[in-house]
Scaffold this motif. Structure first.
Motif, PDB file in Angstrom:
ATOM      1  N   UNK A 115       1.570   2.986  14.948  1.00  0.00           N
ATOM      2  CA  UNK A 115       2.076   1.707  14.458  1.00  0.00           C
ATOM      3  C   UNK A 115       1.634   1.479  13.008  1.00  0.00           C
ATOM      4  N   UNK A 116       2.429   0.718  12.296  1.00  0.00           N
ATOM      5  CA  UNK A 116       2.137   0.489  10.885  1.00  0.00           C
ATOM      6  C   UNK A 116       0.764  -0.169  10.714  1.00  0.00           C
ATOM      7  N   UNK A 117       0.437  -1.038  11.665  1.00  0.00           N
ATOM      8  CA  UNK A 117      -0.843  -1.743  11.596  1.00  0.00           C
ATOM      9  C   UNK A 117      -1.996  -0.748  11.641  1.00  0.00           C
ATOM     10  N   UNK A 118      -1.909   0.184  12.600  1.00  0.00           N
ATOM     11  CA  UNK A 118      -2.981   1.170  12.761  1.00  0.00           C
ATOM     12  C   UNK A 118      -3.069   2.052  11.523  1.00  0.00           C
ATOM     13  N   UNK A 119      -1.892   2.450  10.994  1.00  0.00           N
ATOM     14  CA  UNK A 119      -1.882   3.292   9.803  1.00  0.00           C
ATOM     15  C   UNK A 119      -2.543   2.575   8.622  1.00  0.00           C
ATOM     16  N   UNK A 120      -2.246   1.279   8.515  1.00  0.00           N
ATOM     17  CA  UNK A 120      -2.818   0.527   7.402  1.00  0.00           C
ATOM     18  C   UNK A 120      -4.328   0.391   7.551  1.00  0.00           C
ATOM     19  N   UNK A 121      -4.772   0.197   8.790  1.00  0.00           N
ATOM     20  CA  UNK A 121      -6.221   0.155   9.014  1.00  0.00           C
ATOM     21  C   UNK A 121      -6.849   1.496   8.665  1.00  0.00           C
ATOM     22  N   UNK A 152      -6.419  -4.105  -4.707  1.00  0.00           N
ATOM     23  CA  UNK A 152      -5.838  -4.076  -6.045  1.00  0.00           C
ATOM     24  C   UNK A 152      -4.400  -3.556  -5.943  1.00  0.00           C
ATOM     25  N   UNK A 153      -3.665  -3.708  -7.048  1.00  0.00           N
ATOM     26  CA  UNK A 153      -2.236  -3.383  -7.001  1.00  0.00           C
ATOM     27  C   UNK A 153      -1.980  -1.908  -6.749  1.00  0.00           C
ATOM     28  N   UNK A 154      -2.850  -1.054  -7.305  1.00  0.00           N
ATOM     29  CA  UNK A 154      -2.642   0.378  -7.124  1.00  0.00           C
ATOM     30  C   UNK A 154      -2.704   0.749  -5.649  1.00  0.00           C
ATOM     31  N   UNK A 155      -3.656   0.137  -4.942  1.00  0.00           N
ATOM     32  CA  UNK A 155      -3.793   0.425  -3.519  1.00  0.00           C
ATOM     33  C   UNK A 155      -2.566  -0.052  -2.745  1.00  0.00           C
ATOM     34  N   UNK A 156      -2.070  -1.248  -3.103  1.00  0.00           N
ATOM     35  CA  UNK A 156      -0.849  -1.751  -2.461  1.00  0.00           C
ATOM     36  C   UNK A 156       0.273  -0.731  -2.653  1.00  0.00           C
ATOM     37  N   UNK A 157       0.373  -0.233  -3.887  1.00  0.00           N
ATOM     38  CA  UNK A 157       1.427   0.718  -4.230  1.00  0.00           C
ATOM     39  C   UNK A 157       1.324   1.985  -3.380  1.00  0.00           C
ATOM     40  N   UNK A 158       0.103   2.511  -3.273  1.00  0.00           N
ATOM     41  CA  UNK A 158      -0.111   3.716  -2.464  1.00  0.00           C
ATOM     42  C   UNK A 158       0.344   3.463  -1.027  1.00  0.00           C
ATOM     43  N   UNK A 159      -0.078   2.324  -0.499  1.00  0.00           N
ATOM     44  CA  UNK A 159       0.281   1.988   0.872  1.00  0.00           C
ATOM     45  C   UNK A 159       1.787   1.865   1.054  1.00  0.00           C
ATOM     46  N   UNK A 160       2.449   1.233   0.092  1.00  0.00           N
ATOM     47  CA  UNK A 160       3.897   1.019   0.205  1.00  0.00           C
ATOM     48  C   UNK A 160       4.653   2.346   0.124  1.00  0.00           C
ATOM     49  N   UNK A 161       4.244   3.189  -0.814  1.00  0.00           N
ATOM     50  CA  UNK A 161       4.914   4.476  -0.964  1.00  0.00           C
ATOM     51  C   UNK A 161       4.743   5.305   0.302  1.00  0.00           C
ATOM     52  N   UNK A 231      -3.904  -4.455   2.451  1.00  0.00           N
ATOM     53  CA  UNK A 231      -4.481  -3.614   1.401  1.00  0.00           C
ATOM     54  C   UNK A 231      -4.742  -4.409   0.122  1.00  0.00           C
ATOM     55  N   UNK A 232      -3.980  -5.492  -0.061  1.00  0.00           N
ATOM     56  CA  UNK A 232      -4.109  -6.258  -1.304  1.00  0.00           C
ATOM     57  C   UNK A 232      -4.945  -7.510  -1.155  1.00  0.00           C
ATOM     58  N   UNK A 233      -5.199  -7.903   0.088  1.00  0.00           N
ATOM     59  CA  UNK A 233      -6.019  -9.081   0.315  1.00  0.00           C
ATOM     60  C   UNK A 233      -5.357 -10.360  -0.150  1.00  0.00           C
ATOM     61  N   UNK A 234      -6.190 -11.365  -0.441  1.00  0.00           N
ATOM     62  CA  UNK A 234      -5.689 -12.685  -0.842  1.00  0.00           C
ATOM     63  C   UNK A 234      -4.864 -12.604  -2.119  1.00  0.00           C
ATOM     64  N   UNK A 235      -5.277 -11.673  -3.008  1.00  0.00           N
ATOM     65  CA  UNK A 235      -4.650 -11.625  -4.324  1.00  0.00           C
ATOM     66  C   UNK A 235      -3.340 -10.847  -4.337  1.00  0.00           C
ATOM     67  N   UNK A 236      -2.930 -10.370  -3.180  1.00  0.00           N
ATOM     68  CA  UNK A 236      -1.739  -9.515  -3.180  1.00  0.00           C
ATOM     69  C   UNK A 236      -0.527 -10.267  -3.710  1.00  0.00           C
ATOM     70  N   UNK A 237      -0.481 -11.599  -3.470  1.00  0.00           N
ATOM     71  CA  UNK A 237       0.637 -12.417  -3.940  1.00  0.00           C
ATOM     72  C   UNK A 237       1.981 -11.772  -3.649  1.00  0.00           C
ATOM     73  N   UNK A 238       2.201 -11.491  -2.397  1.00  0.00           N
ATOM     74  CA  UNK A 238       3.470 -10.903  -1.960  1.00  0.00           C
ATOM     75  C   UNK A 238       4.339 -12.031  -1.449  1.00  0.00           C
TER      76      UNK A 238
END
Lengths: 287, 374
Positions: A115-121, A152-161, A231-238
């Protein structure tokens, strides 16, 4: 053409499940959501028609900036996914034969059994301050103190890709598979080099796959909630997090519903603009 | 034409290509002179496409050398070799227009816009499609696509054009037409053609020289007439043109010819052919062309001939000037294919009629049997 009663009944029965699904799960909730988005609470339990929710999006900078940020990062994530997935797909579709080909293709699919949740963890275990990478860096001597790589944004990016990869690889492998090897050879034979063959022959042929892959990845990324938030936490601003906040934290369903529709409208607009820029049509891509 | 000189446009020396234990091309040497129409004829899987792909640069020989205009090109990548290839499925670029397809190579060469436009226009004129430049490839017929595929290569003025069974995908009528057309195009552009085919009529009609290939080796190189009238090996005799064939044992061999007895007990006189000497007791294959058999209704007409057979007419395969009569040998039951002259003499010939056949020993070629037969 006139259909017999039994044929018409058969057709109706065949269509019934998809109609029920479409109406009950898509049309009805959206219609209701649309009505919710078009009203304003003037007193407890009293609502009246208003466009104030939509106006709020454009007048409050946080909201539209969050949306712009989400859209730009989604476009960037889509572009990065394409850049990484294209050589991978080309290798799978054109360089490999037989069992190794199906094996590698399957390998792209394997992460999606979890599941995506497990992968993200999983990513969080690797990247957090007390995580695997941080410890390895300290042990090797690259860092003196624990390193925080989450939020941070780079981590969000890695996760999204990472999450989007499969949705780009599948359409690309399918279209590249149908490219005749002789076309590529002819491209070289007539004097082309690797770059011109790629630009003139391979990419134009793969265009439908590129476009459909990009649309799917862009939509999934834009509408992703889990990866940016975890991955981005509070600051992800998604933007999806913004919608969640309106519905769940602030109980402001009216604004949340309006945001939902704005997301739908604006993302459709971006896809349309993308198709215009690349001079592709949806029918060509999907047909 | 096999002597090694520098006058060849294209030359292969002791070319070998192995795929694991399988030898696809086995020590092949040949040279193609300037302006020649050279065909490699062979059954599918004989290695002819491998040779072509090595000449184009898509495959590397295990050993041996490939020379273009006297220079080895083994280290030259395909996009730098002065030869171009017409692919079996043509491989025209479907996302480009006809004119863009022809211009592709010229653009890669870095020619100026107006020069490219001129060359494309003159190429379109020469292939008879002056107004089709803006059309998409799909709008063209099979024969037109063919011409575009060839023009796309010829505008680059290659030393040689390599054609990999380009007529294979066309229907019969168009194929016949394209044979003539290809030959005309070759004259018009005055380019060396190397043509790969499994269709002997394509090779014979168009080529100046034909190499017959079998199991990775060249059986014979020669003019179409050479191959037809003076085959070097049993494979060539059997593969090029039609033949009646007998298998038998040599009973007597001397300077005048050989006497062969088949398993059915038929005695035949033939001329020894090929390199292997024929000796008493050796097994041979005898080949006789359908048109060298004399067909007659009266036994006296063929009485003076070296070989005579009487038989019954099974059927007439009418095909205008190429009509054949299928005749069953009354003694052995074996069937023979005989050319049926359309002179009117046999117009009343009916099924079941008794006919007499005869041919000279010079027309019957006997090859020693060694190993597999085609």
């Amino acid at each position: 053409m006139t259909l017999g009663t039994s044929t018409r009944l058969g057709l109706f029965l065949l269509l019934a499940p998809i109609l029920v699904w479409l109406i009950a799960l898509l049309v009805l909730p959206h219609a209701d959501m649309f009505l919710v988005s078009m009203r304003e609470k003037v007193a407890p339990r009293t609502y009246e028609f208003s466009l104030a929710n939509y106006a709020e999006f454009f007048t409050e900078p946080l909201y539209w900036r969050t949306f712009a940020r989400t859209a730009i990062m989604s476009i960037a994530a889509t572009a990065m996914t394409l850049l990484i997935a294209f050589p991978v797909s080309y290798y799978i579709a054109k360089m490999l034969r037989g069992r190794l080909k199906s094996f590698l293709f399957l390998l792209c699919l394997v992460p999606f059994w979890v599941s995506e949740l497990v992968r993200t963890f999983g990513w969080m275990i690797l990247l957090r301050e007390s995580g695997v990478f941080s410890n390895v860096f300290q042990w090797v001597g690259l860092a003196d103190a624990p390193v925080e790589m989450l939020y941070n944004d780079a981590t969000i990016m890695v996760g999204l890709v990472y999450t989007s990869m499969l949705f780009m690889v599948v359409p690309l492998v399918t279209t590249l598979d149908s490219l005749d090897d002789a076309q590529v050879e002819a491209g070289y034979d007539l004097g082309g080099n690797a770059f011109t063959v790629l630009r003139e022959i391979i990419v134009p042929h793969a265009m439908p796959g590129i476009v459909s892959g990009c649309i799917v990845v862009f939509m999934l990324t834009l509408g992703n909630y889990l990866t940016p938030v975890l991955l981005g936490g509070k600051d992800s601003l998604w933007f999806t997090a913004q919608i969640y906040t309106q519905f769940i934290t602030r109980f402001n369903w009216e604004l949340g519903a309006a945001f939902g529709f704005l997301l739908l409208a604006l993302s459709s607009l971006i896809v349309w603009a993308g198709l215009k820029v690349t001079r592709q049509t949806l029918t060509e891509t999907m047909g | 034409m096999l002597e090694t000189t520098d006058s060849f446009d294209l030359e292969c020396r002791s070319l070998v290509r192995r795929f694991g234990a399988f030898v696809a091309v086995d020590n092949v040497s040949f040279g193609v002179p300037q302006g020649d129409f050279f065909s490699i004829l062979g059954p599918s899987g004989c290695g002819k496409t491998t040779i072509l792909r090595m000449m184009a640069g898509f495959d590397q020989p295990t050993s041996g050398d490939i020379l273009i205009k006297g220079n080895s090109v083994l280290d030259v990548p395909p996009n730098k070799r002065p030869v171009n290839m017409v692919f079996q499925q043509l491989a025209l670029f479907p996302m480009m227009s006809v004119a863009e397809n022809i211009a592709y190579g010229l653009v890669r060469k870095g020619l100026g816009k107006s020069e490219i436009a001129d060359k494309v226009k003159s190429a379109l004129d020469r292939i008879g499609l002056p107004t089709s430049g803006d059309k998409s490839i799909k709008q063209l017929s099979g024969g037109q696509q063919q011409r575009v595929a060839i023009a796309r290569c010829l505008v680059l003025e290659p030393t040689a054009l390599l054609l990999d069974e380009p007529l294979g995908a066309l229907d019969l009528k168009l194929r016949e037409h394209m044979k003539v057309e290809l030959k005309k195009m070759q004259d018009q552009f005055a380019t060396t053609f190397v043509y790969i085919t499994h269709d002997q009529s394509e090779a014979l009609v168009m080529s100046n020289h034909v190499a017959v290939m079998n199991e990775g080796r060249f059986e014979q190189i020669g003019t179409p007439q050479d191959l037809y009238y003076h085959p070097d090996t049993a494979f060539v005799a059997g593969f090029v043109g039609d033949s009646n064939r007998w298998h038998g044992t040599v009973e007597r061999a001397d300077s005048s010819g050989v006497k062969v007895v088949t398993a059915d007990g038929v005695s035949l006189l033939a001329t020894p052919a090929g390199d292997a000497p024929l000796s008493k007791g050796g097994e041979v294959d005898i080949f006789v062309r359908p048109e060298s058999v004399v067909l007659s209704l009266e036994a006296e007409r063929v009485s003076g001939m070296d070989n005579r057979i009487s038989g019954e007419l099974i059927s007439i395969l009418f095909n205008g000037a190429n009509s054949r009569a299928l005749i069953r040998d009354s003694k052995t039951g074996g069937e023979l294919d005989v050319a049926l002259p359309q002179t009117g003499e046999f117009s009343t010939l009916a099924q079941g009629a008794e006919v007499h056949l005869g041919w000279g020993l010079a027309q019957a070629k006997a090859f020693a049997v060694n190993g597999e037969r085609p």
